[in-house]
Design a protein around this motif. Structure first.
Motif, PDB file in Angstrom:
ATOM      1  N   ILE A   7       0.839  -1.211   0.000  1.00  0.00           N
ATOM      2  CA  ILE A   7       0.000   0.000   0.000  1.00  0.00           C
ATOM      3  C   ILE A   7       0.869   1.254   0.000  1.00  0.00           C
ATOM      4  O   ILE A   7       1.737   1.406   0.852  1.00  0.00           O
ATOM      5  CB  ILE A   7      -0.959   0.022   1.223  1.00  0.00           C
ATOM      6  CG1 ILE A   7      -1.864  -1.232   1.199  1.00  0.00           C
ATOM      7  CG2 ILE A   7      -1.813   1.293   1.214  1.00  0.00           C
ATOM      8  CD1 ILE A   7      -2.827  -1.330   2.372  1.00  0.00           C
ATOM      9  N   THR A   8       0.671   2.097  -1.013  1.00  0.00           N
ATOM     10  CA  THR A   8       1.353   3.390  -1.060  1.00  0.00           C
ATOM     11  C   THR A   8       0.282   4.472  -1.000  1.00  0.00           C
ATOM     12  O   THR A   8      -0.540   4.579  -1.916  1.00  0.00           O
ATOM     13  CB  THR A   8       2.136   3.553  -2.386  1.00  0.00           C
ATOM     14  OG1 THR A   8       2.935   2.387  -2.593  1.00  0.00           O
ATOM     15  CG2 THR A   8       3.007   4.797  -2.364  1.00  0.00           C
ATOM     16  N   GLU A   9       0.292   5.224   0.083  1.00  0.00           N
ATOM     17  CA  GLU A   9      -0.759   6.249   0.213  1.00  0.00           C
ATOM     18  C   GLU A   9      -0.446   7.501  -0.603  1.00  0.00           C
ATOM     19  O   GLU A   9       0.725   7.879  -0.747  1.00  0.00           O
ATOM     20  CB  GLU A   9      -0.973   6.608   1.685  1.00  0.00           C
ATOM     21  CG  GLU A   9      -1.930   5.624   2.355  1.00  0.00           C
ATOM     22  CD  GLU A   9      -2.753   6.275   3.469  1.00  0.00           C
ATOM     23  OE1 GLU A   9      -3.332   7.365   3.240  1.00  0.00           O
ATOM     24  OE2 GLU A   9      -2.812   5.689   4.563  1.00  0.00           O
ATOM     25  N   HIS A  31      -7.064   6.627  -4.632  1.00  0.00           N
ATOM     26  CA  HIS A  31      -6.256   5.407  -4.805  1.00  0.00           C
ATOM     27  C   HIS A  31      -6.912   4.430  -5.769  1.00  0.00           C
ATOM     28  O   HIS A  31      -8.105   4.497  -6.018  1.00  0.00           O
ATOM     29  CB  HIS A  31      -6.068   4.707  -3.450  1.00  0.00           C
ATOM     30  CG  HIS A  31      -5.382   5.554  -2.434  1.00  0.00           C
ATOM     31  ND1 HIS A  31      -6.069   6.421  -1.622  1.00  0.00           N
ATOM     32  CD2 HIS A  31      -4.060   5.696  -2.129  1.00  0.00           C
ATOM     33  CE1 HIS A  31      -5.214   7.061  -0.840  1.00  0.00           C
ATOM     34  NE2 HIS A  31      -3.981   6.651  -1.126  1.00  0.00           N
ATOM     35  N   GLN A  47      -1.193  -4.248  -5.439  1.00  0.00           N
ATOM     36  CA  GLN A  47      -0.823  -2.937  -4.892  1.00  0.00           C
ATOM     37  C   GLN A  47      -2.024  -2.023  -4.774  1.00  0.00           C
ATOM     38  O   GLN A  47      -2.857  -1.976  -5.671  1.00  0.00           O
ATOM     39  CB  GLN A  47       0.125  -2.217  -5.854  1.00  0.00           C
ATOM     40  CG  GLN A  47       1.502  -2.775  -5.980  1.00  0.00           C
ATOM     41  CD  GLN A  47       2.348  -1.836  -6.853  1.00  0.00           C
ATOM     42  OE1 GLN A  47       2.560  -0.686  -6.514  1.00  0.00           O
ATOM     43  NE2 GLN A  47       2.784  -2.354  -7.980  1.00  0.00           N
ATOM     44  N   LYS A  49      -2.309   1.965  -4.721  1.00  0.00           N
ATOM     45  CA  LYS A  49      -1.426   3.110  -4.923  1.00  0.00           C
ATOM     46  C   LYS A  49      -2.228   4.321  -5.387  1.00  0.00           C
ATOM     47  O   LYS A  49      -3.409   4.186  -5.701  1.00  0.00           O
ATOM     48  CB  LYS A  49      -0.328   2.750  -5.916  1.00  0.00           C
ATOM     49  CG  LYS A  49      -0.815   2.271  -7.266  1.00  0.00           C
ATOM     50  CD  LYS A  49       0.374   1.826  -8.122  1.00  0.00           C
ATOM     51  CE  LYS A  49      -0.047   1.435  -9.507  1.00  0.00           C
ATOM     52  NZ  LYS A  49       1.065   0.847 -10.279  1.00  0.00           N
TER      53      LYS A  49
END
Lengths: 355, 355
Positions: A7-9, A31, A47, A49
């Motif tokens: 997880i990329t916020e 996202h 993912q 993202k």
């Protein structure tokens, strides 16, 4: 074995839109979920993202041979903050049936639902709570391999993007006018009609433009072989109440197996309302209209849930159904399904999945 | 009025591939042509720029509803450096017919050819000169508007990408085995079959996989309504020589109007060989086989030009045509068309466009 979800916020969050002026499918959340398929690794690299443009080769096969499938479902949020998904397992089952028809490798349905739940939880604040609003969820798969060979791709990408949507009926449920299309064809036996794949949709744009130009909201599709049997209406399934019985075209490989359609049938059965899945000709509907037994008609689909048909035009005849008003069964179905979706009513079927 | 073509040359050039090991549609040249469509400006911003991945929104409509069309043609280069295009005006005419079916705004055919000529001239060194090789040209249009509404997009992008291709017949023209497909359907009356649009191609992957598994090169498609009339073979048009006459299915909205098909018919007429465009049933071909009048069969298309059919399997019967050898008319057509394309033979028809 599937890799762990990364997880990329998003660093900056977009402002939330006004829930009263949302257009369908135009605004996307912060996202998205993505997952890749590689021939030697299977589905991998799940993912979440930031929602952003993707980089893709101009030779990616999806652009050339439309090897792609999609789904559509909704999340609902009540004022107390509870979020519900409506029958998501049915959507991922159907995604895999579509994958099969389009020669796309199947996904793991269970983990897809888990990933979807995580994405929706992260975007919870994007789900509007006003009457009739929801978060539209669009999973889709595209063939990404750069190759002009007419053959299934060796690489794919699955996305889930989210779009807050306003009420389909801002002024209450409204009957629409439908035109029976006889010139062009949406799907035929042996084709891709029961798969949720892009080509089925753009194939209908010409007919839709003709319907719009003639003042109709949508078209009603007949079978591709004889132009005799009723198949679908626009991008919805269709039901008729004839002499007390609800009838809907039986499933075939040219009809999309709608999840709202399935819910309508299950609900009618629970109410002991006679419901029949069988072949229905346009002539039968016209005859019922002529002899006064065509009592109601409606479409079913994720966007509108239930869409009453007030007028149906076939060749030179315009049939006004139930005086152009929404019928009682149509109203009951709309209310009950939307109430279950939004948690206003008990869900005896286990259709809703709370986050 | 259309904007001027902007050219940005690639800083680094890719190494040219070995012309003897080229796979179809896998290698792309240093540059591509692009042009955009915006609702308020029309087609605009024509550019030749380095071939590179594109940035596109995941909600771009092409990914969801497959609103896309494409073309395929070839450029040939002789050892003396002369470059020839084969009937490019026919491709851009057809692109616009496909555009119409898919509700995509038409392009200006003349300026498209001018842009193509400039692109091919810039990439001249990429065109292999070995026997049977060429530069495959792929124009295509995709719907780029980010929107999930089921409706024609308001923005599009046209690309032309180029791929050097090897000889289709490295060891000389070879007859192939074809299987008649009866389960799935490529196209039907009122559908998109006569348009060159992605959905028609991925719809055939399942059938192709079945054919391959049974040792056949391609499938022969029958009409979607009665599974009785012959339509196409794989992604080619199809011809039969029956009792001295060449017959090919007449055009309809479920058959692609092939440019090689058109050239074959024009060539046969110039040779005074009887040729007929009419409906052909599979039973007629089988009857001709049984009574010894099925003399030749072949497919026609841009990739192979002419592809002789040595064996044709329908249900339990495998028909060996012309002893499994390439027939005389098939050979003559292949030789004459490829000789005209490559400038080895005089072009009395004005088919080739020299750069």
């Amino acid at each position: 074995m599937e890799a762990t979800l990364a997880i990329t916020e998003a660093v900056t969050k977009k402002p939330k839109p006004d829930p009263n002026s949302l257009q369908f499918g135009k605004t996307f959340t912060d996202h998205m979920f993505t997952m890749e398929y590689k021939a030697d690794e299977g589905w991998t690299n799940p993912q979440i993202k930031p929602y952003a443009p993707i980089e893709i080769d101009p030779a990616a096969m999806v652009f050339h041979y439309s090897q792609t499938v999609f789904e559509g479902l909704k999340a609902y949020r009540t004022k107390d903050g509870v979020v519900r998904l409506f029958r998501p397992e049915e959507n991922f089952k159907r995604l895999n049936r579509s994958n099969k028809r389009l020669s796309i490798p199947p996904i793991d349905e269970k983990s897809a639902i888990e990933h979807l739940k995580q994405l929706v939880a992260l975007e919870k604040d994007w789900i509007p709570t006003e009457e009739g609003t929801s978060l539209y969820i669009r999973p889709f798969v595209i063939a990404t391999e750069p190759s002009l060979q007419v053959a299934p791709a060796k690489s794919y990408q699955l996305f889930i993007i989210l779009s807050p949507v306003g009420s389909y009926y801002p002024t209450g449920i409204q009957p629409v006018s439908i035109m029976v299309e006889e010139d062009t064809t949406r799907a035929v036996r042996g084709g891709t009609g029961s798969a949720k794949t892009g080509g089925n949709y753009s194939a209908g744009y010409n007919a839709q433009a003709k319907a719009t130009a003639n003042g109709h909201a949508q078209v009603l599709w007949l079978d591709g072989m004889e132009k005799k049997y009723i198949e679908e209406v626009g991008s919805m399934n269709v039901f008729f109440k004839i002499n007390g019985e609800i009838v809907t075209p039986e499933l075939s490989d040219s009809i999309l197996e709608g999840i709202t359609r399935k819910s309508v049938i299950e609900l009618l059965k629970s109410w002991k309302v006679p419901v029949s899945e069988r072949r229905v000709t346009m002539q039968e509907v016209k005859d019922a209209y002529d002899n006064g037994t065509l009592e109601e008609a409606f479409g079913s689909g994720t966007a509108a849930v239930i869409s009453p048909i007030g007028e149906l035009t076939w060749r030179d005849t315009t049939m006004t159904i139930n005086g152009g008003e929404t019928g009682d069964v149509t109203t009951s179905l709309y209310k009950t399904i939307t109430n279950i979706q939004t948690g206003k009513e008990r869900d005896p079927f286990g259709w809703t999945l709370k986050l």
